[in-house]
Write an enzyme that holds these catalytic residues in place. Structure first.
Site, short mmCIF file in Angstrom:
data_model
loop_
_atom_site.label_atom_id
_atom_site.label_comp_id
_atom_site.label_asym_id
_atom_site.label_seq_id
_atom_site.Cartn_x
_atom_site.Cartn_y
_atom_site.Cartn_z
N HIS A 75 -13.00 -90.48 -132.03
CA HIS A 75 -12.52 -91.44 -133.03
C HIS A 75 -13.31 -92.73 -132.90
O HIS A 75 -13.22 -93.41 -131.88
CB HIS A 75 -11.02 -91.68 -132.88
CG HIS A 75 -10.19 -90.55 -133.42
ND1 HIS A 75 -9.05 -90.74 -134.15
CD2 HIS A 75 -10.36 -89.21 -133.35
CE1 HIS A 75 -8.55 -89.56 -134.52
NE2 HIS A 75 -9.34 -88.62 -134.03
N TYR A 203 -1.57 -97.23 -137.37
CA TYR A 203 -0.49 -98.00 -136.75
C TYR A 203 0.13 -98.85 -137.85
O TYR A 203 -0.57 -99.69 -138.43
CB TYR A 203 -1.03 -98.93 -135.67
CG TYR A 203 -1.50 -98.22 -134.40
CD1 TYR A 203 -0.64 -98.06 -133.32
CD2 TYR A 203 -2.81 -97.74 -134.28
CE1 TYR A 203 -1.07 -97.44 -132.15
CE2 TYR A 203 -3.24 -97.12 -133.12
CZ TYR A 203 -2.36 -96.97 -132.06
OH TYR A 203 -2.78 -96.35 -130.90
N PRO A 294 4.09 -97.19 -125.09
CA PRO A 294 3.00 -96.32 -125.55
C PRO A 294 2.09 -96.90 -126.63
O PRO A 294 1.07 -96.30 -126.95
CB PRO A 294 3.75 -95.09 -126.11
CG PRO A 294 5.12 -95.58 -126.44
CD PRO A 294 5.42 -96.69 -125.49
N LYS A 298 -2.05 -96.49 -123.31
CA LYS A 298 -2.74 -96.85 -122.07
C LYS A 298 -2.20 -96.15 -120.82
O LYS A 298 -2.77 -96.29 -119.74
CB LYS A 298 -2.67 -98.37 -121.85
CG LYS A 298 -3.46 -99.17 -122.87
CD LYS A 298 -4.94 -98.84 -122.79
CE LYS A 298 -5.78 -99.63 -123.75
NZ LYS A 298 -7.12 -99.04 -123.96
N TYR A 386 -8.79 -101.67 -126.87
CA TYR A 386 -8.39 -100.31 -127.25
C TYR A 386 -9.34 -99.27 -126.66
O TYR A 386 -8.90 -98.25 -126.12
CB TYR A 386 -8.33 -100.19 -128.78
CG TYR A 386 -7.52 -99.00 -129.24
CD1 TYR A 386 -6.20 -99.14 -129.63
CD2 TYR A 386 -8.08 -97.72 -129.25
CE1 TYR A 386 -5.44 -98.04 -130.03
CE2 TYR A 386 -7.34 -96.61 -129.64
CZ TYR A 386 -6.02 -96.78 -130.03
OH TYR A 386 -5.28 -95.69 -130.42
C1 PHB Z 1 -0.42 -89.95 -129.54
O1 PHB Z 1 -1.27 -89.32 -130.18
O2 PHB Z 1 0.53 -89.39 -129.00
C2 PHB Z 1 -0.53 -91.43 -129.42
C3 PHB Z 1 -1.64 -92.05 -129.96
C4 PHB Z 1 -1.75 -93.43 -129.87
C5 PHB Z 1 -0.75 -94.18 -129.27
C6 PHB Z 1 0.35 -93.54 -128.72
C7 PHB Z 1 0.46 -92.16 -128.79
O3 PHB Z 1 -0.86 -95.52 -129.23
#
Ligand code: PHB
Ligand code: APR
Length: 392
Positions: A75, A203, A294, A298, A386
């Site tokens: 990504h 997000y 989450p 991280k 990130y």
């Molecule tokens: C996930 O794909 O489970 C995932 C991705 C990004 C995050 C948290 C969980 O910030």
């Protein structure tokens, strides 16, 4: 009681314990992993799925890149959705780096396969694991395996046994200072047989609460909704989940692909750090020492960062009699950990709905998002955290 000996006794076969075992083996340092759950359980535990750039590089450099590069996906950026407006953050352009989308349980499977192929000793379903005499030069671990009591003598004990493990709890009373923040919400997460509705993550900050669109494969979506920390799953029949995701993720040109939901769970969210991460010959790594919410994914990455530092320090100690790395382990890790704690807390604060926010707090959140997503300095800050700060 049967007795055996190894250099490093590792407690816990999550990403931290397994990666430490793998790195030590590659440095020629023998070790044993003791895990209280079954192999099947640890290989199927559903967790997050983003690997920082340097963590993915470490996987490749240590012979663990093949499946990640074939079934995982690269990504180069991610999306933030605010007030129905989509902002793309281009990691590659902003930092020259990317992240890998690859599930944590796949990382665990790869690590277990690599350790088994190398003849590594890993004991699953070992119970009553306890640490002893770690303040001396002769620490040892006791445990029960297949009904028999065992004693494992070692030079170093690595406590990689997660947040609820016994290693942190075995530290001398009053030695540990805990830093803790509980958030007034959780994430309701689903896995669904549905092709991802977007090629990169979204997000979303929405007035109903946060939502995240993620994925596991070209046919499987991973999605989350901000919920109460103890939200009863009965409140969320599948149709309601899809309806709410469609509302929170809505923007021009987007349509949410739905499908059969086959996994549903709620995770409460907290930030937590225990200091110090070592006492005598006992060293903590990963969730045993710290937890992040989450948002920003991280958890796995910080566990891997700890053991990369610990493996180097143990290598110098064992092979070169250079003890500085081990002496400074807590200090080295904590500097990076607090950066990650700050980032995860900040992402969480910026993206969620807080019921106690007044009109001013809400405007502050909007202003912060506006700055971060529209200024090039703001975007770089977001992107470099990130994709991950340097491991060492
Ligand atoms: C996930 O794909 O489970 C995932 C991705 C990004 C995050 C948290 C969980 O910030
Ligand atoms: N004896 C032996 N093993 C134990 C014990 C015990 N008393 N207590 C816990 N364990 C095992 C758990 O069963 C688990 O497999 O220790 C392991 C710890 O693994 P994780 O919880 O995955 O922690 P860690 O390896 O630090 O990885 C951190 O996992 O929780 C996620 O989000 C977190 O992604 C992050 C990552």
């Amino acid at each position: 009681m049967s007795t055996s000996r190894t250099r490093v006794g590792i407690i816990g076969a999550g990403p931290a314990g397994l990666m430490l075992s793998h790195l030590l083996h590659q440095a020629g340092i023998d070790n044993v992993v003791l895990e209280n759950r079954s192999r099947e359980y640890v290989e199927n535990r559903i967790r997050a799925g983003i690997l920082e750039y340097e963590v993915a590089e470490l996987m490749r450099a240590t012979g663990l890149g093949a499946r990640m590069d074939s079934v995982g996906s690269r990504h180069d950026g991610t999306n933030f959705l605010v007030n129905g407006q989509l902002h793309h953050i281009d990691f590659q352009k902003l930092t020259g780096k990317h992240v890998m989308l690859y599930s944590q349980h796949e990382v665990v499977r790869d690590l277990i396969a690599a350790r088994l192929a190398a003849g590594g000793e890993m004991l699953f379903e070992a119970s009553d694991v306890a640490v002893h005499d770690y303040a001396t030069d002769k620490p040892y671990i006791t445990y029960i395996y297949e009904g028999t009591e065992h004693r494992l003598d070692c030079d170093i004990i690595a406590g990689c046994d997660g947040f609820h493990g016994i290693c942190r709890q075995s530290f001398p009373k009053n030695m540990i200072v805990e830093y803790d923040r509980e958030y007034p919400f959780g994430w309701l997460g689903i896995l669904a047989d549905a092709p991802p509705s977007k090629d990169e993550l979204i997000y979303a900050n929405h007035k109903n609460g946060f939502a995240l669109l993620s994925m596991r494969s070209p046919t499987m979506s991973r999605l989350y909704l901000q919920s109460a920390p103890d939200e009863p799953l009965e409140n969320w029949p599948d149709e309601r989940i899809w309806e709410e995701l469609a509302i929170r993720l809505a923007h021009e040109g987007f349509s949410l692909t739905t499908g059969k939901i086959f996994q549903k769970s709620v995770t409460a969210m907290r930030s937590y750090v225990a200091e110090p991460m070592q006492t005598g010959k006992l060293f903590l790594a990963g969730d045993a020492a710290h937890i992040v919410p989450p948002t920003g994914a991280k958890g796995l990455n910080s566990a891997i960062a700890d053991v990369a530092i610990l493996a180097r320090a143990i290598e110098a100690h064992v092979l070169k009699h250079d003890h500085e790395g081990l002496e400074n382990y807590t200090r080295t890790c904590l500097r990076r950990i607090w950066q990650i704690e700050r980032f995860s807390w900040w992402m969480t604060s910026m993206m969620h709905k807080f019921d106690h926010h007044n009109a001013f707090d809400a405007r502050m959140q909007t202003a912060e998002l506006d700055y971060i997503l529209n200024s090039s300095a703001g975007q770089v800050t977001l992107a470099e955290n990130y994709v991950g700060l340097p491991l060492y």
